[in-house]
Motif scaffolding. Structure first.
Motif, PDB file in Angstrom:
ATOM      1  N   LEU A 165       0.802  -1.214   0.000  1.00 49.52           N
ATOM      2  CA  LEU A 165       0.000   0.000   0.000  1.00 49.52           C
ATOM      3  C   LEU A 165       0.839   1.270   0.000  1.00 49.52           C
ATOM      4  N   LEU A 166       1.809   1.374   0.908  1.00 47.26           N
ATOM      5  CA  LEU A 166       2.588   2.615   1.007  1.00 47.26           C
ATOM      6  C   LEU A 166       3.440   2.868  -0.238  1.00 47.26           C
ATOM      7  N   PRO A 167       4.134   1.884  -0.804  1.00 53.02           N
ATOM      8  CA  PRO A 167       4.861   2.132  -2.060  1.00 53.02           C
ATOM      9  C   PRO A 167       3.932   2.567  -3.198  1.00 53.02           C
ATOM     10  N   MET A 168       2.736   1.981  -3.244  1.00 50.99           N
ATOM     11  CA  MET A 168       1.789   2.370  -4.289  1.00 50.99           C
ATOM     12  C   MET A 168       1.374   3.831  -4.114  1.00 50.99           C
ATOM     13  N   LEU A 169       1.122   4.264  -2.871  1.00 51.53           N
ATOM     14  CA  LEU A 169       0.752   5.656  -2.623  1.00 51.53           C
ATOM     15  C   LEU A 169       1.912   6.605  -2.947  1.00 51.53           C
ATOM     16  N   ARG A 170       3.140   6.178  -2.664  1.00 47.48           N
ATOM     17  CA  ARG A 170       4.300   7.028  -3.008  1.00 47.48           C
ATOM     18  C   ARG A 170       4.399   7.223  -4.516  1.00 47.48           C
ATOM     19  N   SER A 171       4.158   6.162  -5.264  1.00 48.37           N
ATOM     20  CA  SER A 171       4.237   6.289  -6.727  1.00 48.37           C
ATOM     21  C   SER A 171       3.132   7.197  -7.252  1.00 48.37           C
ATOM     22  N   ARG A 172       1.943   7.137  -6.657  1.00 49.94           N
ATOM     23  CA  ARG A 172       0.850   8.024  -7.073  1.00 49.94           C
ATOM     24  C   ARG A 172       1.165   9.475  -6.700  1.00 49.94           C
ATOM     25  N   ALA A 173       1.765   9.662  -5.537  1.00 46.27           N
ATOM     26  CA  ALA A 173       2.126  11.023  -5.118  1.00 46.27           C
ATOM     27  C   ALA A 173       3.186  11.604  -6.052  1.00 46.27           C
ATOM     28  N   ALA A 174       4.179  10.794  -6.416  1.00 47.32           N
ATOM     29  CA  ALA A 174       5.247  11.266  -7.307  1.00 47.32           C
ATOM     30  C   ALA A 174       4.710  11.608  -8.682  1.00 47.32           C
ATOM     31  N   ALA A 175       3.758  10.832  -9.161  1.00 43.70           N
ATOM     32  CA  ALA A 175       3.185  11.057 -10.484  1.00 43.70           C
ATOM     33  C   ALA A 175       2.090  12.117 -10.474  1.00 43.70           C
ATOM     34  N   GLU A 176       1.639  12.518  -9.292  1.00 39.17           N
ATOM     35  CA  GLU A 176       0.583  13.518  -9.117  1.00 39.17           C
ATOM     36  C   GLU A 176      -0.684  13.130  -9.883  1.00 39.17           C
ATOM     37  N   THR A 177      -0.998  11.846  -9.841  1.00 39.41           N
ATOM     38  CA  THR A 177      -2.171  11.342 -10.563  1.00 39.41           C
ATOM     39  C   THR A 177      -3.323  11.080  -9.591  1.00 39.41           C
ATOM     40  N   ALA A 178      -4.535  11.228 -10.110  1.00 38.71           N
ATOM     41  CA  ALA A 178      -5.720  10.909  -9.324  1.00 38.71           C
ATOM     42  C   ALA A 178      -6.000   9.408  -9.442  1.00 38.71           C
ATOM     43  N   PHE A 179      -6.587   8.841  -8.420  1.00 36.90           N
ATOM     44  CA  PHE A 179      -6.891   7.416  -8.431  1.00 36.90           C
ATOM     45  C   PHE A 179      -8.048   7.135  -7.480  1.00 36.90           C
ATOM     46  N   ASP A 180      -8.597   5.941  -7.606  1.00 35.57           N
ATOM     47  CA  ASP A 180      -9.753   5.527  -6.812  1.00 35.57           C
ATOM     48  C   ASP A 180      -9.271   4.855  -5.526  1.00 35.57           C
ATOM     49  N   LEU A 181      -9.382   5.569  -4.416  1.00 34.83           N
ATOM     50  CA  LEU A 181      -8.903   5.037  -3.147  1.00 34.83           C
ATOM     51  C   LEU A 181      -9.763   3.863  -2.670  1.00 34.83           C
ATOM     52  N   GLN A 182     -11.031   3.866  -3.022  1.00 34.08           N
ATOM     53  CA  GLN A 182     -11.891   2.736  -2.643  1.00 34.08           C
ATOM     54  C   GLN A 182     -11.380   1.442  -3.278  1.00 34.08           C
TER      55      GLN A 182
END
Length: 510
Positions: A165-182
């Motif tokens: 979970l945390l590595p996936m969130l870091r990659s989304r933060a770095a890419a500044e992309t929106a995603f479905d948290l649900q």
């Protein structure tokens, strides 16, 4: 051979169908004028009962039911079409909850209608009654309460956080992309629950977020189960017989689910045997623990293979869908209340022990009050009885408890019942405030109180603390667009779209 259903059998019900259509069209034109109060005189139509309302308000069923119960003093009878087998007592009265789930527990079962409605659960603990339920409850309690299993749960959760979970969130933060948290929470809880139950990690949070056939199958099942609640018994049973509509998808999904569970059981058994041979001891997952008691289970006259299928499936959906729903709604509420997030951050910076996160616990309870993962509970009376609300019940009356509505009643929670206020769970001194389970009903009440309650809080606290300590979660979903999906679980209809950014000063230790 494909079953044939003669249209002549529909003729006796033609007047009801025409009246239902007329009432349906009337309600489409009229429902926009309705507000928070509801005119109970138009609730049940002649011959067709409340069916038109259920169709018209299916998209906002929980809020419509809340309006009805608010106007009806917490309990209302919904009449079915004249050809239906039972009527429904809809209630959110805490006195009724206490009566049914605790003080008169022996007189209230899930009932044969529940077992038919939730046939996919098989003979698992959630649909079982009487001696079967007592046996399963006793076995599950011993396994879940075991210290080694709780330690295993904590370790498996931490491992999935650190490596999934945390590595996936870091990659989304770095890419500044929106995603479905649900979707992310569903994947996370699916992976962890499979570890807890089978000792197997399906890797749903792997790079690229692979398609999960089991998850799609469960979505179809939950949609079909929802419509089984809305449609008359004879209608959805006919759909099941003919394999059409949601019942066709239900049948197809059941095959996928059974195949997945069979594969997980095979892998789990092989893994347990390997651990036993190499280390001389059994693993800590639930499947391995049940394998160690196969002789005792077989002595009950139970088919052990079917027992494993039903038991593991019941535990799997309990861990996946309830926890992911709770986490999704919690982060949605947190995005609307930054002051609550700030207070949780302050608490995290002061305490490294999860048991001392009193405010976080209160905030989770408050979220569960407003958005219970299972918004309904079912019961049926074995013998005729009268509830504290004054309503008579009998074997042909299904009792439907609305947990969603209960959290929105001023008479139960006060004038601020619609507000997200974690402080209501704390005393003036800041200590936890006791709330009886017949009022806070998210984990059931009485002898059927959820065995996994402590584990659920353990996992939710670990996930929330790990995310909040490192990331800011910003909702990009408009509040007006947030509404429950058509499902037996309280999920967001179109997902929960967010962006995350890493904190410049993360809270260390979490």
């Amino acid at each position: 051979m494909t079953p044939i259903y003669s249209t002549s059998r529909l003729i006796p019900h033609l007047p009801e169908l025409l009246l239902s259509l007329a009432a349906f069209l009337f309600l489409i034109l009229d429902h926009r004028r309705r507000r928070r109060s509801f005119d109970l005189t138009t609730l049940n139509f002649p011959l067709i009962g409340a069916l038109p309302h259920l169709f018209v308000h299916a998209g906002r069923l929980h809020d419509w039911i809340t309006d009805v119960l608010r106007s009806g003093g917490y309990s209302v009878v919904l009449l079915p079409p004249s050809f239906a087998a039972y009527d429904i007592l809809l209630t959110c009265d805490p006195a009724n909850v206490r009566h049914v789930f605790t003080s008169h527990f022996a007189n209230y079962s899930k009932g044969p209608d529940f077992a038919d409605l939730f046939d996919i659960l098989g003979g698992g603990i959630f649909s079982a009654d009487s001696d079967s339920w007592k046996f399963q409850r006793r076995k599950a309690h011993g396994l879940v309460a075991d210290l080694s299993f709780r330690t295993f749960v904590g370790g498996a959760t931490r491992e999935k956080l650190d490596h999934g979970l945390l590595p996936m969130l870091r990659s989304r933060a770095a890419a500044e992309t929106a995603f479905d948290l649900q979707d992310i929470f569903l994947r996370f809880t699916f992976d962890t629950t499979c570890r807890f139950v089978f000792g197997v990690d399906p890797g749903c949070l792997a790079e690229g977020l692979p398609d999960v056939a089991f998850a799609r199958a469960l979505d179809h099942v939950e949609e079909a189960l929802f419509y089984r609640h809305v449609l008359p018994l004879s209608w959805w049973k006919l759909m099941r017989l003919l394999r059409v509509g949601t019942e066709k998808r239900m049948a197809q999904a059941t095959k996928v689910i059974d195949g997945f569970i069979a594969d997980c059981i095979t892998k789990g058994v092989q893994g347990a045997a390997k651990v036993d041979v190499e280390n001389g001891e059994m693993g800590s997952d639930l499947l391995t623990s049940y394998l160690g008691t196969c002789d005792e289970i077989a002595s009950q006259g139970v088919d052990f293979t079917k027992f494993l299928r039903d038991t593991t499936f019941n535990l799997l959906i309990a861990g996946r869908d309830t926890t992911s729903s709770a986490l999704t709604w919690f982060f949605y509420l947190l995005s609307c209340h930054p002051s609550v997030e700030s207070r949780i951050l302050s608490e995290l910076s002061l305490h490294a022990d999860p048991s001392r996160l009193v405010y976080l616990h209160a905030a989770l309870c408050e979220s569960l009050r407003l958005f219970p993962p299972l918004p309904f509970e079912h019961k049926a009376a074995v013998h005729p009885d009268v509830l504290p609300s004054g309503h008579p019940v009998h074997p042909r009356r299904r009792i439907l408890f609305s947990l969603y509505s209960m959290g929105r009643m001023e008479g139960i929670w006060g004038k601020d019942c619609a507000e997200f206020r974690p402080e209501r769970w704390l005393s003036d001194s800041g200590k936890p405030q006791y709330v009886p389970s017949y009022k806070f009903f998210s984990f059931n009440s009485g002898p059927r109180t959820c065995l996994g309650k402590d584990i659920a809080f353990q996992q939710m606290k670990a996930v929330v603390a790990a995310i909040i300590a490192r990331f800011r979660v910003e909702s990009i979903t408009e509040q007006s667009e947030v509404r429950p999906k058509i499902s037996i679980f309280l999920r967001m209809k179109d997902g929960f779209m967010v962006r995350v950014t890493e904190r410049e000063n993360p809270v260390l230790g979490w």
